[in-house]
Design an enzyme around this catalytic site. Structure first.
Site, short mmCIF file in Angstrom:
data_model
loop_
_atom_site.label_atom_id
_atom_site.label_comp_id
_atom_site.label_asym_id
_atom_site.label_seq_id
_atom_site.Cartn_x
_atom_site.Cartn_y
_atom_site.Cartn_z
N CYS A 1 -30.52 17.52 39.25
CA CYS A 1 -29.22 17.06 39.76
C CYS A 1 -28.23 18.20 40.02
O CYS A 1 -28.30 18.85 41.05
CB CYS A 1 -28.65 16.00 38.82
N LYS B 1 -32.21 20.84 32.13
CA LYS B 1 -31.12 21.03 33.11
C LYS B 1 -30.33 22.28 32.73
O LYS B 1 -29.83 22.40 31.61
CB LYS B 1 -30.22 19.79 33.09
N GLU C 1 -33.47 11.16 37.56
CA GLU C 1 -32.78 11.67 36.37
C GLU C 1 -32.46 10.48 35.46
O GLU C 1 -32.07 9.42 35.92
CB GLU C 1 -31.48 12.37 36.79
N1 LIG Z 1 -24.89 14.11 38.02
C1 LIG Z 1 -25.01 15.41 38.28
O1 LIG Z 1 -25.60 16.16 37.52
C2 LIG Z 1 -24.47 16.03 39.50
C3 LIG Z 1 -23.58 15.27 40.42
O2 LIG Z 1 -23.43 14.06 40.38
C4 LIG Z 1 -22.87 16.09 41.41
O3 LIG Z 1 -23.09 17.32 41.44
O4 LIG Z 1 -22.07 15.57 42.17
#
Ligand SMILES: NC(=O)CC(=O)C(=O)O
Length: 281
Positions: free
Chosen positions: A157, A116, A47
């Site tokens: 994520c 996302k 990401e």
């Molecule tokens: N960074 C994200 O999108 C998610 C994350 O770090 C988490 O769910 O904990």
């Protein structure tokens, strides 16, 4: 590695990400090449691979798609004749900014684009507060693609925390879920591997993540630990905190075997509960 056609080698590129976009692009291209040399057929970046992860950076680094970053990945996919799952970049479109993953096939054609869906808005006192929605807009589409005979579902994520999304990908026939991600030093040790194993076991498929390498000097310190988990729920490849490439063999026979041996897919009780695919066109 088995020579069976059912097996595809996956690479998870845990690269260092700096504030220098062109340096990030060069590093990504070099590590994609290294993974291709090692025999990987699908190479996944983290990401925000071209930009530090932080709401103060997203607008400044945002690009259109197609744009420089996506065209760079397309060229790398074509040069090495592999699938490239381009982690994510901040994407600018119609005045909005999205956190977007592009996927390229071995001809360099963009075959999928995932924005996302679930924005990372959390507040853990004494741990971490983050609000992607201050800057980002959410995507509204599920995203799948097929690499040889492996069907892949894509999330980014925080999307991994939503079991229903993974269940829909499973219903759509996916063998592998890929989540470029950047968990942090609060949620990473607690939830990163647990979520991957849960999604894998619930849906009897492979799950893999690619994180940026940890940079203790960054405003947002990534947990690292890019991981691949098999349908049995076992980690089969796992990075540490630093820069490295993790490899895993994705075998669709292992998915079928697990689903035959423990056939939860066919034992669900839609008369009592059901995750409905309201978005399928
Ligand atoms: N960074 C994200 O999108 C998610 C994350 O770090 C988490 O769910 O904990």
């Amino acid at each position: 590695m088995s020579s069976s056609k059912s097996v595809l080698k996956l690479a998870l590129v845990q690269m260092a990400v700096s504030a220098n976009k062109s340096e990030n692009l060069s590093r990504a291209v070099r590590m994609i090449g290294e993974a291709a040399q090692a025999g990987a057929k699908i190479v996944t970046l983290p990401e925000c691979f071209n930009c530090p992860y932080g709401t103060q950076f997203f607008r400044e680094y945002a690009e259109n798609i197609p744009g420089n970053s996506s065209q760079t990945l397309a060229a790398a996919a074509k040069e090495h004749k592999i699938f490239v799952v381009g982690g994510s970049i901040p994407e600018e479109s119609d005045g909005k900014v999205y956190n977007t993953c592009t996927v390229f096939d071995p001809t360099g054609t963009c075959i999928a684009k995932h924005r996302k869906i679930h924005l990372f808005d959390i507040d853990v006192p004494g741990g971490i507060t983050f609000k992607e929605s201050d800057v980002l807009s959410p995507g509204s589409d599920l995203t799948t693609f097929t690499a040889e005979n492996v069907k892949v579902g894509v999330g980014i994520c925080y999307d991994m925390r939503f079991a229903e999304l993974a269940q829909l990908y499973c219903k759509r026939g996916c063998h592998l879920l890929l989540y470029p991600g950047a968990f942090n030093m609060t949620t990473g040790p607690a939830h990163w591997e647990l979520l991957q194993r849960a999604r894998a076991l619930d849906n009897e498929l492979y799950v893999a993540t690619a994180s940026p390498a940890r940079d203790e000097g960054a405003g947002y310190v990534a947990w690292g630990h890019s991981t691949a988990v098999n349908p049995w729920g076992e980690p089969i490849g796992k990075a540490g905190a630093g820069e490295e490439i993790v490899y895993a063999d994705i075998d669709i026979n292992a998915v079928e075997k697990m689903r035959t041996q423990i056939p939860v897919m066919h034992q669900k009780r839609p008369d009592l509960y059901e995750v409905k695919d309201v978005s399928e066109k």
